[in-house]
Motif scaffolding. Structure first.
Motif, PDB file in Angstrom:
ATOM      1  N   TYR A  36       0.823  -1.208   0.000  1.00  0.00           N
ATOM      2  CA  TYR A  36       0.000   0.000   0.000  1.00  0.00           C
ATOM      3  C   TYR A  36       0.860   1.262   0.000  1.00  0.00           C
ATOM      4  O   TYR A  36       0.497   2.270  -0.594  1.00  0.00           O
ATOM      5  N   ARG A  37       2.008   1.214   0.675  1.00  0.00           N
ATOM      6  CA  ARG A  37       2.908   2.372   0.717  1.00  0.00           C
ATOM      7  C   ARG A  37       3.443   2.672  -0.689  1.00  0.00           C
ATOM      8  O   ARG A  37       3.482   3.825  -1.115  1.00  0.00           O
ATOM      9  N   ILE A  38       3.817   1.633  -1.418  1.00  0.00           N
ATOM     10  CA  ILE A  38       4.296   1.816  -2.787  1.00  0.00           C
ATOM     11  C   ILE A  38       3.186   2.397  -3.655  1.00  0.00           C
ATOM     12  O   ILE A  38       3.393   3.354  -4.399  1.00  0.00           O
ATOM     13  N   GLU A  39       1.991   1.811  -3.565  1.00  0.00           N
ATOM     14  CA  GLU A  39       0.849   2.318  -4.333  1.00  0.00           C
ATOM     15  C   GLU A  39       0.573   3.778  -4.018  1.00  0.00           C
ATOM     16  O   GLU A  39       0.293   4.576  -4.910  1.00  0.00           O
ATOM     17  N   ASP A  40       0.631   4.126  -2.747  1.00  0.00           N
ATOM     18  CA  ASP A  40       0.373   5.497  -2.322  1.00  0.00           C
ATOM     19  C   ASP A  40       1.379   6.459  -2.955  1.00  0.00           C
ATOM     20  O   ASP A  40       1.003   7.524  -3.449  1.00  0.00           O
ATOM     21  N   GLU A  41       2.655   6.089  -2.961  1.00  0.00           N
ATOM     22  CA  GLU A  41       3.673   6.951  -3.561  1.00  0.00           C
ATOM     23  C   GLU A  41       3.480   7.074  -5.064  1.00  0.00           C
ATOM     24  O   GLU A  41       3.650   8.153  -5.631  1.00  0.00           O
ATOM     25  N   VAL A  42       3.144   5.975  -5.728  1.00  0.00           N
ATOM     26  CA  VAL A  42       2.904   6.016  -7.171  1.00  0.00           C
ATOM     27  C   VAL A  42       1.730   6.942  -7.482  1.00  0.00           C
ATOM     28  O   VAL A  42       1.803   7.785  -8.380  1.00  0.00           O
ATOM     29  N   LYS A  43       0.656   6.817  -6.715  1.00  0.00           N
ATOM     30  CA  LYS A  43      -0.529   7.652  -6.953  1.00  0.00           C
ATOM     31  C   LYS A  43      -0.236   9.123  -6.678  1.00  0.00           C
ATOM     32  O   LYS A  43      -0.697  10.006  -7.416  1.00  0.00           O
ATOM     33  N   GLU A  44       0.532   9.416  -5.632  1.00  0.00           N
ATOM     34  CA  GLU A  44       0.859  10.812  -5.324  1.00  0.00           C
ATOM     35  C   GLU A  44       1.757  11.416  -6.407  1.00  0.00           C
ATOM     36  O   GLU A  44       1.522  12.545  -6.857  1.00  0.00           O
ATOM     37  N   LEU A  45       2.754  10.668  -6.855  1.00  0.00           N
ATOM     38  CA  LEU A  45       3.625  11.157  -7.914  1.00  0.00           C
ATOM     39  C   LEU A  45       2.834  11.346  -9.210  1.00  0.00           C
ATOM     40  O   LEU A  45       3.010  12.342  -9.918  1.00  0.00           O
ATOM     41  N   HIS A  46       1.949  10.423  -9.509  1.00  0.00           N
ATOM     42  CA  HIS A  46       1.110  10.544 -10.707  1.00  0.00           C
ATOM     43  C   HIS A  46       0.256  11.816 -10.635  1.00  0.00           C
ATOM     44  O   HIS A  46       0.147  12.566 -11.605  1.00  0.00           O
TER      45      HIS A  46
END
Length: 163
Positions: A36-46
């Motif tokens: 979830y932490r990885i997904e969160d960072e990907v979504k924020e960067l996107h």
């Protein structure tokens, strides 16, 4: 004989079973939160990349998204080409969007480059930003930047597959 209560053996067996269950659930929970932490960072960067594209269109100024790799972590910052010379001049006319660069986790592994959004909202240098998922399988662990699109996806070992 009507004895009420538990024996010491029964109590120890229940405590051991609860301990084993807690250990199994705790290990599983750590893997889930890392994904979830990885997904969160990907979504924020996107979202920040999409913001840079919108700013380029609305302000009619080039936006630079500088993504840096680090030893234990990376970071990124968005710059507005306020002096409108089309080149990234940090501290010499270009304004940073965030007060300090946003930090990426130690799972950030590829994509360190400066992405440029021109005044038409096009990405002039394309590429893939990749996060290492280790043994976790998050739904999103990469961002694919093409000239006209910025998409999140899942890395299949060779490509960022758009979801």
């Amino acid at each position: 004989m009507d004895n009420r209560g538990f024996t010491l053996i029964e109590l120890l067996i229940v405590v051991v079973i609860i301990g084993i269950l807690a250990l199994l659930l705790g290990t599983s929970f750590q893997g889930t939160t890392a994904g979830y932490r990885i997904e969160d960072e990907v979504k924020e960067l996107h979202a920040d990349l999409m913001t840079a594209r919108s700013r380029a269109l609305n302000l009619q100024r080039v936006q630079f998204v500088q993504v840096n790799a680090g030893i234990n972590a990376g970071n990124y910052q968005i710059y507005d080409d306020t002096n409108q010379n089309g080149a990234l001049n940090i501290g010499a006319g270009d304004t940073a969007l965030f007060s300090s660069a946003k930090t990426l986790s130690d799972n950030f592994i590829a994509g360190a480059v400066t992405y440029v959004m021109n005044t038409r909202g096009l990405v002039t240098n394309t590429g893939t930003i990749l996060f290492d998922k280790d043994t976790f399988t998050p739904d999103y662990d990469c961002i694919l930047l093409s000239q006209t699109r910025i998409n999140m996806g899942q890395w299949n070992g060779t490509l960022c597959v758009i979801k």
